[in-house]
Motif scaffolding. Structure first.
Motif, PDB file in Angstrom:
ATOM      1  N   THR A 482      24.901 -24.731 -29.424  1.00 10.54           N
ATOM      2  CA  THR A 482      26.223 -25.058 -28.891  1.00 10.54           C
ATOM      3  C   THR A 482      26.738 -23.775 -28.225  1.00 10.54           C
ATOM      4  O   THR A 482      26.151 -22.708 -28.376  1.00 10.54           O
ATOM      5  N   ARG A 483      27.865 -23.874 -27.494  1.00  9.23           N
ATOM      6  CA  ARG A 483      28.478 -22.689 -26.886  1.00  9.23           C
ATOM      7  C   ARG A 483      29.838 -22.412 -27.516  1.00  9.23           C
ATOM      8  O   ARG A 483      30.717 -21.820 -26.888  1.00  9.23           O
ATOM      9  N   ILE A 484      29.989 -22.823 -28.761  1.00  7.91           N
ATOM     10  CA  ILE A 484      31.271 -22.690 -29.437  1.00  7.91           C
ATOM     11  C   ILE A 484      31.736 -21.235 -29.453  1.00  7.91           C
ATOM     12  O   ILE A 484      32.918 -20.939 -29.274  1.00  7.91           O
ATOM     13  N   GLY A 485      30.812 -20.309 -29.650  1.00  7.97           N
ATOM     14  CA  GLY A 485      31.189 -18.901 -29.698  1.00  7.97           C
ATOM     15  C   GLY A 485      31.789 -18.392 -28.405  1.00  7.97           C
ATOM     16  O   GLY A 485      32.580 -17.444 -28.413  1.00  7.97           O
ATOM     17  N   LEU A 486      31.430 -19.012 -27.272  1.00  9.36           N
ATOM     18  CA  LEU A 486      31.970 -18.588 -25.976  1.00  9.36           C
ATOM     19  C   LEU A 486      33.353 -19.156 -25.713  1.00  9.36           C
ATOM     20  O   LEU A 486      34.097 -18.615 -24.885  1.00  9.36           O
ATOM     21  N   LEU A 487      33.697 -20.238 -26.396  1.00  7.38           N
ATOM     22  CA  LEU A 487      34.911 -20.978 -26.061  1.00  7.38           C
ATOM     23  C   LEU A 487      36.119 -20.550 -26.868  1.00  7.38           C
ATOM     24  O   LEU A 487      37.235 -21.021 -26.618  1.00  7.38           O
ATOM     25  N   TYR A 488      35.912 -19.680 -27.864  1.00 12.13           N
ATOM     26  CA  TYR A 488      37.012 -19.124 -28.644  1.00 12.13           C
ATOM     27  C   TYR A 488      37.158 -17.641 -28.328  1.00 12.13           C
ATOM     28  O   TYR A 488      36.165 -16.915 -28.274  1.00 12.13           O
ATOM     29  N   ALA A 489      38.394 -17.195 -28.162  1.00 10.05           N
ATOM     30  CA  ALA A 489      38.625 -15.775 -27.887  1.00 10.05           C
ATOM     31  C   ALA A 489      38.171 -14.900 -29.043  1.00 10.05           C
ATOM     32  O   ALA A 489      37.842 -13.726 -28.851  1.00 10.05           O
ATOM     33  N   ASP A 490      38.125 -15.460 -30.254  1.00  6.37           N
ATOM     34  CA  ASP A 490      37.666 -14.690 -31.412  1.00  6.37           C
ATOM     35  C   ASP A 490      36.197 -14.940 -31.737  1.00  6.37           C
ATOM     36  O   ASP A 490      35.705 -14.509 -32.775  1.00  6.37           O
TER      37      ASP A 490
END
Length: 535
Positions: A482-490
């Motif tokens: 997934t790209r979840i890490g890219l979609l959150y500023a943290d």
């Protein structure tokens, strides 16, 4: 049918038995080029194995501009063959993988006294569409442009041209091709480093190769194969020249770095992609809607650092990208603090061996792929994500031996969906498109209803990836499956407790192991994906 060795409990046993098999082909490199090779070899009946020293798509194949395109810049410089192959490949992928590779309308605004002019650009688009076999381009009014990109600079803009390319999630595309290769018997292992390749002699002819590998979670293994193919992209070593060979046409690998910025749609609203001609050097750039966010890129610079060092955006690239953003979207008033994440990928561009990089701009280099033989091994390098199928076909055509049981199966229609009733109606259409036949077992694992906040992902996808998609580390899950890490500023810190529960369930990690993995992920995220704080 999913690869059993991608399951946590199946990997160790599968690694143990790798040495028991005589492989026709061992492919080194788990990006899109290697994935295409594995599929092409497997569908023709070769016993093929792919080895990747890190995670699948962990290099340039997860850090591209996400475009599946013909390349209007290549067309403008007369590279008709490359553009034709790329445009046709784009159309084919959109048909094969709807939802994963999708047509994307792009807008080229036309400003008074600035290039490109409307008439010349539309003439170029007539040729672009001719190569695709379908008319996509059309004229837009200034009002149409403001709807597509509300914050785009409107002063002196007298119209625009809309055309089509396509967009994808490059890491997910790589994984999908690997999964399709598994349907034909292809095997792929991540975190398996190749230490040594030895050419074996049998009389006056090659007897194949012995390949020593070091899996991350298994003792060293020695494998045998008739042929080795390298598909390591920008990590490929430039071939040695053989001046005595009149047929030798050596090339030089010129790694070129491209960096990108990601913003929320609230800060940079985009309905369609927008072409940006940089005010300093007139290079073509893009602002694109991607995964419900807005992506801006790319740069094109010589990557002079060692390829084993972290590949990260530099100060000059940040300045370059923001100059273009603020030139075209002045009303948005974007600053580095608005950026959710960044990434940099290195393109494996091939240059003439005698050329001096200082005398040829990076964007002027040609983007064709090339094959060469060295020490009995085949190397594939260059090219574009868009043309990975053609690259794979050209490479496998080079082999001088045929599989024991040849199979000439065509590339399947990977995106075919025949479901339209019953149980399928309860599953979101986005998951049908992304997972194909796997969507039913995915939904049975956990009903695909609840989304991960502020992302397009469903929580079911986290469960599925951990259970079935060869996740070894937390960054595999959050940055590639997934790209979840890219979609959150943290970087996803707010999900830490939920992630811990999932990883303990599927990966069987204890508290200490999870904390070690979290520390590893945070370091990777800060080094490669967090907006640098340049002083």
């Amino acid at each position: 049918m999913l690869p059993e060795h991608w399951l946590v409990k199946g990997r160790t046993e599968a690694l143990h038995h790798l040495a028991d098999k005589e492989w026709d082909i061992i492919i080194i490199g788990g990006g899109i080029s290697g994935a295409g090779l594995l599929f092409e070899a497997s569908r023709r009946g070769y016993r093929a194995l792919l080895l990747e020293k890190n995670d699948f798509a962990s290099g340039s194949s997860s850090q591209s501009s996400k475009l599946v395109h013909g390349g209007i810049r290549y067309l403008a410089t007369g590279q008709l063959s490359l553009t034709r192959n790329a445009v046709q490949a784009r159309e084919h992928l959109c048909q094969q993988l709807p939802g994963l590779v999708e047509h994307l309308p792009l807008v080229m605004p036309h400003y008074r006294n600035h290039l490109p002019g409307r008439f010349k650009f539309r003439a170029l688009m007539w040729l672009y569409d001719l190569l695709a076999g379908k008319k996509y381009h059309k004229g837009l009014s200034a009002a149409d442009i403001q709807k597509a990109a509300p914050s785009l600079r409107s002063q002196q803009c007298y119209g625009a041209t809309q055309f089509k390319d396509a967009i994808t999630d490059d890491a997910r595309l790589t994984l999908r091709v690997l999964l399709e290769a598994a349907q034909y018997g292809g095997k792929a292992f991540n975190y398996c480093k190749v230490d040594r390749i030895q050419l074996l002699e049998s009389g006056n002819q090659s007897g194949g190769f012995q390949i020593d590998i070091s899996p991350e979670d298994h003792p060293m293994l020695s494998l045998s194969a008739r042929q080795v193919i390298h598909a390591t992209g920008a990590w490929t070593q430039s071939p040695r020249a053989h001046p005595s060979d009149p047929h030798d046409d050596p090339v030089k690998i010129r790694p070129l770095r491209g960096s990108h910025l990601l913003f929320s749609q609230k800060r940079l609203p985009l309905e369609k992609g927008v072409c940006l001609v940089h005010p300093d050097d007139s290079r073509l750039m893009f602002a694109l809607p991607w995964l419900g966010h807005s992506l801006v890129g790319t740069t094109d610079l010589d990557h002079k650092e060692h390829m084993d060092e972290p590949i990260r955006m530099q100060q000059q690239e940040q300045d370059y990208l923001f100059k273009a953003i603020n030139h075209y979207f002045p009303a948005s008033k974007l600053t580095p603090k608005d950026c959710l994440s960044v990434w940099s990928g290195v393109r494996p561009v091939l240059s003439e061996p005698d050329s001096n990089p200082e005398h040829k701009a990076p964007s002027d280099e040609r983007r064709e792929h090339k094959l060469w033989w060295q020490d009995g091994q085949l190397y594939l390098c260059g090219g574009k994500l868009t043309t990975f199928q053609k690259m794979a076909e050209d490479a496998i055509d080079q082999l001088t031996f045929r599989p024991q049981t040849p199979v000439a199966k065509p590339w399947p229609d990977l995106g075919a969906n025949s479901h339209n009733q019953g149980e399928f109606l309860l599953i979101p259409e986005a998951l049908h498109q992304m997972y194909g036949a796997d969507v039913l077992p995915l939904n049975k694992m956990i009903p695909a209803e609840q989304k991960v906040a502020a992302t397009p992902y469903y929580k079911a996808e986290l469960h599925w990836a951990l259970a079935h998609l060869a996740v070894k580390h937390l960054d595999d899950l959050l940055l590639r499956r997934t790209r979840i890490g890219l979609l959150y500023a943290d970087g996803g810190t707010s999900m830490k407790d939920e992630l811990k529960t999932l990883c303990q369930k599927y990966m069987h990690w204890d508290d200490t192991t999870f904390e070690d993995e979290w520390l590893r992920y945070q370091q990777t995220y800060r080094n490669l994906y967090q907006q640098p704080d340049y002083k």
